[in-house]
Design an enzyme around this catalytic site. Sequence first.
Site, PDB file in Angstrom:
ATOM      1  N   HIS A 248       0.851  -1.191   0.000  1.00  0.00           N
ATOM      2  CA  HIS A 248       0.000   0.000   0.000  1.00  0.00           C
ATOM      3  C   HIS A 248       0.883   1.236   0.000  1.00  0.00           C
ATOM      4  O   HIS A 248       1.977   1.218   0.571  1.00  0.00           O
ATOM      5  CB  HIS A 248      -0.918   0.014   1.235  1.00  0.00           C
ATOM      6  CG  HIS A 248      -2.058   0.955   1.093  1.00  0.00           C
ATOM      7  ND1 HIS A 248      -1.976   2.284   1.470  1.00  0.00           N
ATOM      8  CD2 HIS A 248      -3.292   0.775   0.576  1.00  0.00           C
ATOM      9  CE1 HIS A 248      -3.136   2.870   1.193  1.00  0.00           C
ATOM     10  NE2 HIS A 248      -3.949   1.986   0.647  1.00  0.00           N
ATOM     11  N   GLU A 306      -7.893  -4.955  -0.617  1.00  0.00           N
ATOM     12  CA  GLU A 306      -8.366  -5.748  -1.754  1.00  0.00           C
ATOM     13  C   GLU A 306      -8.223  -7.253  -1.524  1.00  0.00           C
ATOM     14  O   GLU A 306      -8.934  -8.044  -2.131  1.00  0.00           O
ATOM     15  CB  GLU A 306      -7.624  -5.355  -3.038  1.00  0.00           C
ATOM     16  CG  GLU A 306      -7.625  -3.885  -3.341  1.00  0.00           C
ATOM     17  CD  GLU A 306      -9.006  -3.323  -3.631  1.00  0.00           C
ATOM     18  OE1 GLU A 306      -9.998  -4.004  -3.352  1.00  0.00           O
ATOM     19  OE2 GLU A 306      -9.084  -2.198  -4.117  1.00  0.00           O
TER      20      GLU A 306
END
Length: 366
Positions: A248, A306
Amino acid sequence: MDSNGLEGVVVANTELSDVDGERGRLVIRGHDVEQLALHHDFESVCALLWRGALPDAAAHATLRTALGWARVRAFERLPSLGDALAAANAMDALRAALAHLRADEIAPTELKLELTAAVAVFAAAWSRLRDGLPPLAPDARLGHAKDYLRMAGADATADRARALDAYLVTASDHGMNASTFTARVVASTHSDAVSGVVAAIGALKGPLHGGAPGPVLAMLDAIGTPEHAGRWIACQLAAGQRIMGMGHRVYRVRDPRAAVLEGAVEQLHAAGVRSDRLALARAVEAVAVASLGERQPERRLAANVEFYTAVILDAVGLPQALFSATFAVARVAGWLAHIDEQLAGGRLIRPASRYVGPMPEVCEAA
Ligand code: COA
């Protein structure tokens, strides 16, 4: 091209959400995402984002009904969308379908409801048409999550609807992510909210942003069983591929939303809706984190939202092809709040670039 992707650059003051990448904390308008996902539904979080406070029971009922009727109106627009919903990719379809809306034909006070409803109705209709089935009309009496599941043709039980609500709440806003930034850039030019949402959908489509959960599910399917995870991940990394659902820009620890979604899948299990993919996902996550850590000990890469989005959306019965569009069903609430905030106080967003190309040759006078 050397670029840091605006990492760490602050482009706005916002009251909407705060992402603490070091501690792994997401706060949405003063509430930890874990609490919102446990105790509130999507409509409540729309009220929180759009009006600044969680609604009382009466305001919640009013918003829920208004959103329901907005879904009915969005469904009535389906015949006027041309071939937009015939696109093979759900995000292409959504982008094209929403582009048919005209902001100047919708009352400004209704825009947020109409757009939020349209994303859900168009995404569900696309899925049905893709399967050769007629779109299912909305039921204005239902909550947004339950009706979306139903319109998409899934088994919209109360447990599944609650799990989807947890997902929609969790994914509703997340600081200055790429699609939100896109929406704010469009709003900063004083363009309209439809244009901002259409542009944001384009940004969300990419696999580095909202396009990841489909590939995560494909990865879990390709791995099949936990004992194959190590070899599969090693081959991917050796081939220079990224592991989807890992890493991320902001979080240096596990994305807090991953835990929220993992917990919601556990609750579904407890309610008897079992998904074999939860155990597999946990095993793959452990192997992926260890392998990525060995490869790049200086940059900790952990599971992002996700990773478990793939597991939860699969568990509630949505097809893989609808995963990114379902992200849009949630994130549109945040985009619209950011568009308002940008219009209320923001300046035109117009950064600078450093020119590194050639200059015209200068003819020196002899
Ligand atoms: N798998 C393998 N390597 C990864 C990786 C992943 N998922 N994520 C980052 N890296 C590596 C990159 O290869 C890069 O290594 P290098 O310096 O040797 O080239 C390094 O980590 C930094 O990557 P970078 O792309 O600069 O970081 P970022 O902050 O821009 O990346 C993401 C953030 C999310 C785009 C990135 O982690 C990624 O591509 N993840 C997979 C896609 C995904 O899950 N997206 C959903 C995000 S919510």
